[in-house]
Design a protein around this motif. Structure first.
Motif, PDB file in Angstrom:
ATOM      1  N   ILE A  18      38.276  80.287  26.759  1.00  0.00           N
ATOM      2  CA  ILE A  18      36.917  80.696  27.120  1.00  0.00           C
ATOM      3  C   ILE A  18      35.884  79.971  26.263  1.00  0.00           C
ATOM      4  O   ILE A  18      34.845  79.522  26.759  1.00  0.00           O
ATOM      5  N   GLY A  19      36.171  79.814  24.969  1.00  0.00           N
ATOM      6  CA  GLY A  19      35.255  79.074  24.103  1.00  0.00           C
ATOM      7  C   GLY A  19      35.125  77.622  24.517  1.00  0.00           C
ATOM      8  O   GLY A  19      34.021  77.062  24.559  1.00  0.00           O
ATOM      9  N   GLY A  20      36.250  76.990  24.831  1.00  0.00           N
ATOM     10  CA  GLY A  20      36.214  75.602  25.280  1.00  0.00           C
ATOM     11  C   GLY A  20      35.483  75.447  26.594  1.00  0.00           C
ATOM     12  O   GLY A  20      34.693  74.515  26.785  1.00  0.00           O
ATOM     13  N   GLU A  21      35.731  76.381  27.543  1.00  0.00           N
ATOM     14  CA  GLU A  21      35.023  76.324  28.817  1.00  0.00           C
ATOM     15  C   GLU A  21      33.531  76.500  28.627  1.00  0.00           C
ATOM     16  O   GLU A  21      32.726  75.804  29.260  1.00  0.00           O
ATOM     17  N   PHE A  22      33.136  77.425  27.757  1.00  0.00           N
ATOM     18  CA  PHE A  22      31.717  77.637  27.500  1.00  0.00           C
ATOM     19  C   PHE A  22      31.059  76.373  26.955  1.00  0.00           C
ATOM     20  O   PHE A  22      30.011  75.945  27.436  1.00  0.00           O
ATOM     21  N   LEU A  23      31.678  75.766  25.957  1.00  0.00           N
ATOM     22  CA  LEU A  23      31.102  74.557  25.361  1.00  0.00           C
ATOM     23  C   LEU A  23      31.069  73.398  26.357  1.00  0.00           C
ATOM     24  O   LEU A  23      30.079  72.660  26.430  1.00  0.00           O
ATOM     25  N   CYS A  24      32.131  73.233  27.120  1.00  0.00           N
ATOM     26  CA  CYS A  24      32.169  72.148  28.106  1.00  0.00           C
ATOM     27  C   CYS A  24      31.159  72.375  29.216  1.00  0.00           C
ATOM     28  O   CYS A  24      30.519  71.423  29.684  1.00  0.00           O
ATOM     29  N   LEU A  25      30.988  73.630  29.642  1.00  0.00           N
ATOM     30  CA  LEU A  25      29.999  73.919  30.676  1.00  0.00           C
ATOM     31  C   LEU A  25      28.586  73.642  30.196  1.00  0.00           C
ATOM     32  O   LEU A  25      27.738  73.192  30.974  1.00  0.00           O
ATOM     33  N   GLN A  26      28.330  73.896  28.914  1.00  0.00           N
ATOM     34  CA  GLN A  26      27.000  73.597  28.373  1.00  0.00           C
ATOM     35  C   GLN A  26      26.697  72.103  28.486  1.00  0.00           C
ATOM     36  O   GLN A  26      25.583  71.714  28.806  1.00  0.00           O
ATOM     37  N   THR A  27      27.702  71.278  28.245  1.00  0.00           N
ATOM     38  CA  THR A  27      27.532  69.832  28.352  1.00  0.00           C
ATOM     39  C   THR A  27      27.434  69.407  29.818  1.00  0.00           C
ATOM     40  O   THR A  27      26.590  68.578  30.168  1.00  0.00           O
ATOM     41  N   GLU A  28      28.280  69.976  30.662  1.00  0.00           N
ATOM     42  CA  GLU A  28      28.290  69.593  32.074  1.00  0.00           C
ATOM     43  C   GLU A  28      27.028  70.028  32.804  1.00  0.00           C
ATOM     44  O   GLU A  28      26.658  69.412  33.801  1.00  0.00           O
ATOM     45  N   MET A  29      26.377  71.082  32.334  1.00  0.00           N
ATOM     46  CA  MET A  29      25.201  71.597  33.020  1.00  0.00           C
ATOM     47  C   MET A  29      23.899  70.921  32.592  1.00  0.00           C
ATOM     48  O   MET A  29      22.841  71.264  33.111  1.00  0.00           O
ATOM     49  N   LYS A  30      23.982  69.986  31.669  1.00  0.00           N
ATOM     50  CA  LYS A  30      22.775  69.265  31.272  1.00  0.00           C
ATOM     51  C   LYS A  30      22.227  68.495  32.467  1.00  0.00           C
ATOM     52  O   LYS A  30      22.965  67.997  33.306  1.00  0.00           O
ATOM     53  N   GLU A  31      20.896  68.388  32.516  1.00  0.00           N
ATOM     54  CA  GLU A  31      20.275  67.651  33.602  1.00  0.00           C
ATOM     55  C   GLU A  31      20.629  66.183  33.504  1.00  0.00           C
ATOM     56  O   GLU A  31      20.714  65.613  32.412  1.00  0.00           O
ATOM     57  N   ILE A  32      20.831  65.591  34.659  1.00  0.00           N
ATOM     58  CA  ILE A  32      21.097  64.164  34.724  1.00  0.00           C
ATOM     59  C   ILE A  32      19.774  63.490  35.072  1.00  0.00           C
ATOM     60  O   ILE A  32      19.239  63.691  36.165  1.00  0.00           O
ATOM     61  N   PRO A  33      19.212  62.724  34.149  1.00  0.00           N
ATOM     62  CA  PRO A  33      17.922  62.095  34.427  1.00  0.00           C
ATOM     63  C   PRO A  33      18.071  61.000  35.487  1.00  0.00           C
ATOM     64  O   PRO A  33      19.019  60.232  35.477  1.00  0.00           O
ATOM     65  N   VAL A  34      17.138  60.999  36.414  1.00  0.00           N
ATOM     66  CA  VAL A  34      17.109  59.976  37.460  1.00  0.00           C
ATOM     67  C   VAL A  34      15.722  59.348  37.507  1.00  0.00           C
ATOM     68  O   VAL A  34      14.754  59.916  37.028  1.00  0.00           O
TER      69      VAL A  34
END
Length: 160
Positions: free
Chosen positions: A133-149
């Motif tokens: 759960i800790g790893g998923e939380f941290l990875c989701l925080q990174t994956e949910m960052k906005e992708i600048p276009v």
């Protein structure tokens, strides 16, 4: 070019094997350090028994309680390792289970008997859950960052 895919999901056994080995090394290294500190605080001798002997997981004395605390704190450290090495929330459960299954096999070999201590099983279920759960939380925080276009994205450096 295929449309609609975000990441390359091709199976890469070399990457997978290197990630498993890296996770095992990082988690056991931090666990070894934490158990070493726990043994120094309790005045016990440092042996591999504290890592792999399932009978060492108990609450009867200070040494046993500190070893349990070391395992729990290490689960949080393992979450950081998942975030740094795996970097995918979707794979955190897989790598967490892989670590704990390999830990079970190592303990089984080390003790020459299957772990029969309920506290060992409970501790491993709890640490596996924290790690996942800790790893998923941290990875989701990174994956949910906005992708600048657009034009602004060209002037920014990527952290990937």
């Amino acid at each position: 070019m295929k449309g609609g895919t975000f990441r390359n999901t091709q199976w890469d056994p070399t990457l997978l094997t290197s990630q498993i080995i890296s996770m095992q090394f990082c988690v056991y290294f931090t666990l070894g350090l934490l158990v070493f500190v726990a043994n120094k605080l309790s005045g016990d001798n440092y042996t591999l028994d504290h890592l792999f002997e399932y009978r060492e997981i108990h609450i009867y004395d200070l040494g046993g309680r500190l070893v349990i605390c070391a395992f729990v704190v290490n689960a949080f450290m393992a979450s950081l390792a998942l975030w740094c090495i795996v970097r995918r929330a979707k794979l955190c459960l897989d790598f967490s289970c892989t670590f704990h299954v390999l830990h079970l096999l190592i303990c089984w070999w080390y003790n020459r008997s299957f772990p029969a201590n309920a506290s060992w099983w409970l501790l491993n279920v709890i640490t596996g859950t924290i790690m996942c759960i800790g790893g998923e939380f941290l990875c989701l925080q990174t994956e949910m960052k906005e992708i600048p276009v657009g034009y602004a994205a060209l002037n920014q450096k990527s952290d990937v």
